[in-house]
Design a protein around this motif. Structure first.
Motif, PDB file in Angstrom:
ATOM      1  N   GLY A 131       0.781  -1.236   0.000  1.00  0.00           N
ATOM      2  CA  GLY A 131       0.000   0.000   0.000  1.00  0.00           C
ATOM      3  C   GLY A 131       0.808   1.278   0.000  1.00  0.00           C
ATOM      4  O   GLY A 131       0.252   2.355   0.259  1.00  0.00           O
ATOM      5  N   LEU A 132       2.109   1.224  -0.294  1.00  0.00           N
ATOM      6  CA  LEU A 132       2.928   2.427  -0.402  1.00  0.00           C
ATOM      7  C   LEU A 132       2.964   2.881  -1.851  1.00  0.00           C
ATOM      8  O   LEU A 132       3.181   2.075  -2.765  1.00  0.00           O
ATOM      9  N   LEU A 133       2.731   4.172  -2.067  1.00  0.00           N
ATOM     10  CA  LEU A 133       2.717   4.705  -3.423  1.00  0.00           C
ATOM     11  C   LEU A 133       3.337   6.091  -3.463  1.00  0.00           C
ATOM     12  O   LEU A 133       3.459   6.777  -2.435  1.00  0.00           O
ATOM     13  N   PHE A 134       3.713   6.508  -4.667  1.00  0.00           N
ATOM     14  CA  PHE A 134       4.377   7.792  -4.874  1.00  0.00           C
ATOM     15  C   PHE A 134       3.509   8.743  -5.686  1.00  0.00           C
ATOM     16  O   PHE A 134       2.731   8.336  -6.545  1.00  0.00           O
ATOM     17  N   THR A 135       3.707  10.030  -5.409  1.00  0.00           N
ATOM     18  CA  THR A 135       3.275  11.097  -6.288  1.00  0.00           C
ATOM     19  C   THR A 135       4.296  12.220  -6.143  1.00  0.00           C
ATOM     20  O   THR A 135       5.258  12.113  -5.390  1.00  0.00           O
ATOM     21  N   ALA A 136       4.096  13.299  -6.881  1.00  0.00           N
ATOM     22  CA  ALA A 136       4.976  14.463  -6.750  1.00  0.00           C
ATOM     23  C   ALA A 136       4.528  15.296  -5.551  1.00  0.00           C
ATOM     24  O   ALA A 136       3.322  15.494  -5.339  1.00  0.00           O
ATOM     25  N   SER A 137       5.481  15.788  -4.780  1.00  0.00           N
ATOM     26  CA  SER A 137       5.116  16.548  -3.581  1.00  0.00           C
ATOM     27  C   SER A 137       4.364  17.823  -3.929  1.00  0.00           C
ATOM     28  O   SER A 137       3.525  18.284  -3.152  1.00  0.00           O
ATOM     29  N   HIS A 138       4.634  18.410  -5.112  1.00  0.00           N
ATOM     30  CA  HIS A 138       3.925  19.649  -5.444  1.00  0.00           C
ATOM     31  C   HIS A 138       2.449  19.394  -5.739  1.00  0.00           C
ATOM     32  O   HIS A 138       1.639  20.332  -5.727  1.00  0.00           O
ATOM     33  N   VAL A 139       2.081  18.144  -6.008  1.00  0.00           N
ATOM     34  CA  VAL A 139       0.667  17.804  -6.190  1.00  0.00           C
ATOM     35  C   VAL A 139      -0.088  18.025  -4.886  1.00  0.00           C
ATOM     36  O   VAL A 139      -1.223  18.525  -4.877  1.00  0.00           O
ATOM     37  N   ILE A 140       0.540  17.669  -3.766  1.00  0.00           N
ATOM     38  CA  ILE A 140      -0.083  17.857  -2.454  1.00  0.00           C
ATOM     39  C   ILE A 140       0.087  19.291  -1.971  1.00  0.00           C
ATOM     40  O   ILE A 140      -0.783  19.845  -1.298  1.00  0.00           O
ATOM     41  N   SER A 141       1.232  19.890  -2.288  1.00  0.00           N
ATOM     42  CA  SER A 141       1.502  21.303  -2.061  1.00  0.00           C
ATOM     43  C   SER A 141       1.866  21.646  -0.623  1.00  0.00           C
ATOM     44  O   SER A 141       2.874  22.288  -0.357  1.00  0.00           O
ATOM     45  N   ARG A 142       1.055  21.230   0.349  1.00  0.00           N
ATOM     46  CA  ARG A 142       1.307  21.611   1.741  1.00  0.00           C
ATOM     47  C   ARG A 142       0.737  20.548   2.675  1.00  0.00           C
ATOM     48  O   ARG A 142      -0.136  19.763   2.273  1.00  0.00           O
ATOM     49  N   LEU A 160       9.202  14.614  -4.150  1.00  0.00           N
ATOM     50  CA  LEU A 160       8.603  13.312  -3.899  1.00  0.00           C
ATOM     51  C   LEU A 160       7.699  13.338  -2.680  1.00  0.00           C
ATOM     52  O   LEU A 160       8.027  13.963  -1.670  1.00  0.00           O
ATOM     53  N   ALA A 161       6.580  12.632  -2.781  1.00  0.00           N
ATOM     54  CA  ALA A 161       5.719  12.375  -1.628  1.00  0.00           C
ATOM     55  C   ALA A 161       5.410  10.889  -1.608  1.00  0.00           C
ATOM     56  O   ALA A 161       4.950  10.324  -2.608  1.00  0.00           O
ATOM     57  N   LEU A 162       5.685  10.254  -0.468  1.00  0.00           N
ATOM     58  CA  LEU A 162       5.367   8.840  -0.272  1.00  0.00           C
ATOM     59  C   LEU A 162       4.073   8.750   0.516  1.00  0.00           C
ATOM     60  O   LEU A 162       3.954   9.306   1.603  1.00  0.00           O
ATOM     61  N   LEU A 163       3.083   8.058  -0.045  1.00  0.00           N
ATOM     62  CA  LEU A 163       1.763   7.922   0.566  1.00  0.00           C
ATOM     63  C   LEU A 163       1.531   6.470   0.980  1.00  0.00           C
ATOM     64  O   LEU A 163       2.200   5.553   0.504  1.00  0.00           O
ATOM     65  N   ARG A 164       0.520   6.287   1.837  1.00  0.00           N
ATOM     66  CA  ARG A 164       0.127   4.946   2.240  1.00  0.00           C
ATOM     67  C   ARG A 164      -1.393   4.838   2.250  1.00  0.00           C
ATOM     68  O   ARG A 164      -2.083   5.758   2.698  1.00  0.00           O
ATOM     69  N   VAL A 165      -1.896   3.729   1.742  1.00  0.00           N
ATOM     70  CA  VAL A 165      -3.313   3.389   1.887  1.00  0.00           C
ATOM     71  C   VAL A 165      -3.396   2.123   2.715  1.00  0.00           C
ATOM     72  O   VAL A 165      -2.403   1.420   2.918  1.00  0.00           O
ATOM     73  N   GLU A 166      -4.587   1.830   3.214  1.00  0.00           N
ATOM     74  CA  GLU A 166      -4.758   0.633   4.035  1.00  0.00           C
ATOM     75  C   GLU A 166      -4.421  -0.620   3.232  1.00  0.00           C
ATOM     76  O   GLU A 166      -4.770  -0.726   2.045  1.00  0.00           O
ATOM     77  N   SER A 167      -3.757  -1.561   3.886  1.00  0.00           N
ATOM     78  CA  SER A 167      -3.424  -2.813   3.212  1.00  0.00           C
ATOM     79  C   SER A 167      -4.706  -3.588   2.923  1.00  0.00           C
ATOM     80  O   SER A 167      -5.742  -3.378   3.561  1.00  0.00           O
ATOM     81  N   ARG A 168      -4.635  -4.472   1.949  1.00  0.00           N
ATOM     82  CA  ARG A 168      -5.795  -5.286   1.611  1.00  0.00           C
ATOM     83  C   ARG A 168      -5.327  -6.697   1.296  1.00  0.00           C
ATOM     84  O   ARG A 168      -4.154  -6.942   0.980  1.00  0.00           O
TER      85      ARG A 168
END
Length: 347
Positions: free
Chosen positions: A70-81, A109-117
């Motif tokens: 459940g670990l995933l990446f996006t660009a940190s500027h997408v989240i912004s703050r 870089l921003a590392l995100l997590r969602v609930e495992s399944r």
């Protein structure tokens, strides 16, 4: 009448090789790929592991799973703050909440997590390195709110440089490709379907893309996935340009062949301002090392830690008034969750 003896082992191998050659030749004649996987395989692999990133209900960019748990990446500027509500969306996972695990603003870089399944998530394998210049690669994302689009590109350089985003520098490499808004955070893939980088931005002239994409290489992606800790990126709080990028009237103020870095933008109350740097000052050396390219100064800074100091040799905007300026470096990630770091380095 005597029978011919059966072929020995060597003869059997030659027959097998000839058979494989004839099969490959027939596939080529039929227009089929031999060395590369079919485009459908690459597309479906990317589609299954990729998501769109919703920020406060708005589609802000793209992302992709790098770990089945459940670990995933996006660009940190997408989240912004910090503090925004993040969700991921795709046909594979539906619409689910995501939490920010860590950021690396020096690599966008921003590392995100969602609930495992049960069964985990389809995740992209990380390549060992970025392919060499000239290699074909592919970006998967959601350009201009169009979902699940695969775009081609070509690796365009063999090292990294620094691009200036709002109030910060990001270490990037370049891929020759025309990309659009909405793809930020999406994966760049090799022909084998491995992630070789993350889409960060594009070079444009008068708001028109010129065909060069800013891409985060795989090494910092791998490092953040391993540490799962927000980085501490040192910053001077200033944007610089080489002297030869300036207009003639500015260059005429200096002795011929003067080289250095012109201070163009200063972050309000940032480290450089507090140290006494001013707009149009020219930095000629850092820690007693001559600097004529922006990357030279930025690599000196990135080798330090927030709270460290860098000593600058500076000329005034009229080419006179040489002085020494000591800048105590701040931290790009100040304000983001950093449970591993209790220091209060200045931003």
């Amino acid at each position: 009448m005597t029978e011919n003896p059966p072929p020995d082992g060597r003869m059997a191998k030659w027959i097998l090789l000839l058979t494989l050659f004839l099969v490959a030749a027939a596939r080529i004649a039929a227009g089929q790929e031999v060395d590369n996987p079919p485009a459908e395989t690459l597309y479906e692999k990317a589609k299954a592991a990729s998501v769109e990133i919703l920020v406060d209900d708005h589609m802000g960019g793209s992302g992709w799973f790098a770990d089945p748990q459940g670990l995933l990446f996006t660009a940190s500027h997408v989240i912004s703050r910090p503090g925004r509500r993040i969700e991921v969306l795709s046909p594979e996972v539906g619409r689910i909440d995501a939490q920010v695990v860590a950021v690396d603003l020096g690599h966008d870089l921003a590392l995100l997590r969602v609930e495992s399944r049960e069964g985990g998530y389809p995740a992209l394998k990380l390549a060992e390195c970025v392919p060499p210049p000239g290699e074909r690669v592919f970006l998967f994302g959601a350009p201009i709110f169009r979902s699940a689009v695969l775009l081609p590109g070509t690796v365009a350089r063999d090292n990294t440089v620094f691009g200036y985003y709002t109030e910060r520098y990001v270490e990037i490499t370049h891929i020759a490709a025309t990309v659009q808004g909405g793809t930020s955070g999406g994966p760049w893939l090799s022909e084998q379907g491995e992630a070789i980088g993350l889409q960060s931005g594009t070079i444009s002239l008068k708001s028109v893309p010129v065909g060069i994409a800013n891409v985060i290489p795989i090494e910092p992606i791998r490092a953040l996935l391993k540490s799962q800790r927000t980085t501490a990126t040192p910053t001077m709080g200033a944007a610089i340009e080489e002297t030869w990028q300036q207009q003639r009237d500015f260059l005429d103020r200096f002795a011929p062949r003067t080289e250095g870095l012109v201070v163009r933008i200063l972050k309000s109350d940032g480290p450089a301002v507090r140290a006494g740097l001013k707009q149009w000052d020219v930095i000629t050396a850092a820690d007693d090392q001559p600097v004529r390219l922006s990357g030279q100064l930025l690599r000196i800074i990135r080798a330090k830690q927030p709270g460290d100091s860098v000593k600058l040799s500076v000329l005034g905007p009229d080419g006179t008034g040489r002085r020494e300026v000591t800048v105590r470096l701040g931290k790009l990630e100040a304000g983001w969750p950093q449970p591993e770091d209790a220091s209060d380095a200045e931003k």
